[in-house]
Design a protein around this motif. Structure first.
Motif, PDB file in Angstrom:
ATOM      1  N   THR A 149      18.430  -1.739 -18.698  1.00 47.35           N
ATOM      2  CA  THR A 149      18.373  -3.181 -18.463  1.00 47.35           C
ATOM      3  C   THR A 149      17.807  -3.349 -17.058  1.00 47.35           C
ATOM      4  O   THR A 149      17.505  -2.371 -16.380  1.00 47.35           O
ATOM      5  CB  THR A 149      19.771  -3.853 -18.532  1.00 47.35           C
ATOM      6  OG1 THR A 149      20.562  -3.380 -17.430  1.00 47.35           O
ATOM      7  CG2 THR A 149      20.479  -3.535 -19.843  1.00 47.35           C
ATOM      8  N   SER A 160      20.835   0.440 -25.942  1.00 47.93           N
ATOM      9  CA  SER A 160      20.391  -0.566 -24.976  1.00 47.93           C
ATOM     10  C   SER A 160      20.929  -1.956 -25.323  1.00 47.93           C
ATOM     11  O   SER A 160      21.308  -2.732 -24.431  1.00 47.93           O
ATOM     12  CB  SER A 160      18.857  -0.599 -24.883  1.00 47.93           C
ATOM     13  OG  SER A 160      18.265  -0.932 -26.125  1.00 47.93           O
ATOM     14  N   GLN A 201      23.310  -4.344 -22.927  1.00 47.09           N
ATOM     15  CA  GLN A 201      22.980  -5.738 -22.633  1.00 47.09           C
ATOM     16  C   GLN A 201      24.149  -6.664 -22.969  1.00 47.09           C
ATOM     17  O   GLN A 201      24.470  -7.588 -22.202  1.00 47.09           O
ATOM     18  CB  GLN A 201      21.730  -6.145 -23.414  1.00 47.09           C
ATOM     19  CG  GLN A 201      20.458  -5.478 -22.903  1.00 47.09           C
ATOM     20  CD  GLN A 201      19.313  -5.553 -23.895  1.00 47.09           C
ATOM     21  OE1 GLN A 201      19.416  -6.188 -24.944  1.00 47.09           O
ATOM     22  NE2 GLN A 201      18.214  -4.889 -23.583  1.00 47.09           N
ATOM     23  N   GLU A 207      26.946  -6.209 -20.383  1.00 44.85           N
ATOM     24  CA  GLU A 207      26.651  -6.953 -19.145  1.00 44.85           C
ATOM     25  C   GLU A 207      26.986  -8.436 -19.308  1.00 44.85           C
ATOM     26  O   GLU A 207      27.434  -9.085 -18.351  1.00 44.85           O
ATOM     27  CB  GLU A 207      25.176  -6.791 -18.760  1.00 44.85           C
ATOM     28  CG  GLU A 207      24.837  -5.464 -18.121  1.00 44.85           C
ATOM     29  CD  GLU A 207      23.434  -5.452 -17.550  1.00 44.85           C
ATOM     30  OE1 GLU A 207      23.247  -4.912 -16.455  1.00 44.85           O
ATOM     31  OE2 GLU A 207      22.511  -5.974 -18.205  1.00 44.85           O
TER      32      GLU A 207
END
Length: 312
Positions: A124, A162, A166, A169
């Motif tokens: 990211t 991934s 994301q 986060e």
């Protein structure tokens, strides 16, 4: 010890026969470099996460079989034997160019040659994944995760990983309790720990647990991430604010009936590893078990979900 490499240019059709001759008759080591492997193999494997995409531009019709022998052999004699075998195989199979290039490989190069295919990358804008042997200058508030290719799944660039990062986060708050189900290499739990969470990684595979524990130590998060082996409901006692499960669709369907037992009211379940062909089946299962899908993320043929328990 230094070694001698015979690099044979051939085709996929002849690979098995050539490899068998080298290993069985000449008692040599064999490496097969077939570019089609990169598009035909399971993309969830660790080597695929780290591979340099430029390798996918290779000529798909040319395969190299590399034979390795200890230094000191009679090179001309071995080259003649390989050439004669290629002529024999040619009677039955397409051997392609059948060119042979002989090189001496120093021991140091032999031990480290594979590393040139792996690189540092941003999973990211904030999270950076790097192999241990590469240097990296941290910029701003970047968080660097050190993760080498290994036997356990999960090293970063694969879409399922991934997307989970994301979503982590987005939904993770500092001091949250995170449960990483099917932790594999530990990468998702390590990311959560680096973001300020307290983490428990769980996996039924003892090799994955071993690798994850090592990666936790390497990344300096042993104080706030533990890893245990076992089945989810058998080894988890404390409920989490966030549960991550980057596994496969069929397992997520099973977990739909179980995850609420280890998730705090109002918590978030992040699930990935869902191939798009299984998306509808997963959505049906999670909705049946009372999950509200609050976000769907898709990359290429992969899907990730963020969910909350509607009954909490």
């Amino acid at each position: 010890m230094d070694c001698i490499e015979f690099k044979i240019e051939t085709t996929t059709a002849a690979v098995e026969a050539i490899s068998y001759f080298i290993a069985d008759t000449l008692e040599g080591g064999v490496e097969i470099c077939d570019p089609k492997d990169a598009i035909n193999q399971d993309k969830t494997q660790t080597w695929y996460d780290f591979i340099d995409e430029s390798l996918l531009d290779a000529d798909m019709n040319t395969v190299f079989v590399k034979a390795y022998f200890n230094k000191g052999i009679n090179i001309e004699e071995y080259k003649e034997k390989i050439s004669a075998e290629l002529e024999h195989i040619k009677e039955f199979l397409d051997v392609g160019a059948a060119q042979i290039i002989v090189s001496e490989i120093p021991e140091e190069k032999w031990a480290n040659e594979w590393k040139k295919y792996y690189k540092t990358f941003n999973i990211t804008d904030k999270i950076v994944i790097k192999p241990s042997w590469l240097a990296y200058d941290v910029a701003g508030d970047e968080i660097v995760i050190e993760m080498d290719p290994g036997m356990a799944f999960g090293s970063g660039t694969h879409e399922t990983t991934s997307m989970c990062v994301q979503l982590l986060e987005k939904y993770l708050k500092k001091s949250n309790r995170v449960l990483d189900v099917g932790t594999g290499s530990g990468i998702l739990g390590i990311v959560a720990a680096k973001l300020g969470a307290s983490v428990l990684g769980v996996d039924i595979d003892p090799m994955s647990v071993k690798v994850a524990v090592e990666n936790v130590a390497i990344n300096g998060v042993a104080d706030n991430m533990a890893v245990v082996q076992g089945d989810l409901l058998e080894v988890v006692a404390e409920k989490a604010d966030i549960v991550i499960s980057n596994i496969i669709a069929d397992v997520i369907i099973v977990l739909a009936a179980q995850v609420r037992q280890v998730l705090k009211p109002g918590g978030v379940w992040i699930a990935s590893g869902i191939i798009d062909e299984k998306k509808a089946a997963v959505l049906k299962a999670v909705e049946k078990h009372g999950w509200e899908v609050v976000e769907v993320t898709e990359k290429n043929e992969w899907v990730a979900l963020a969910m909350r328990d509607v009954n909490a």
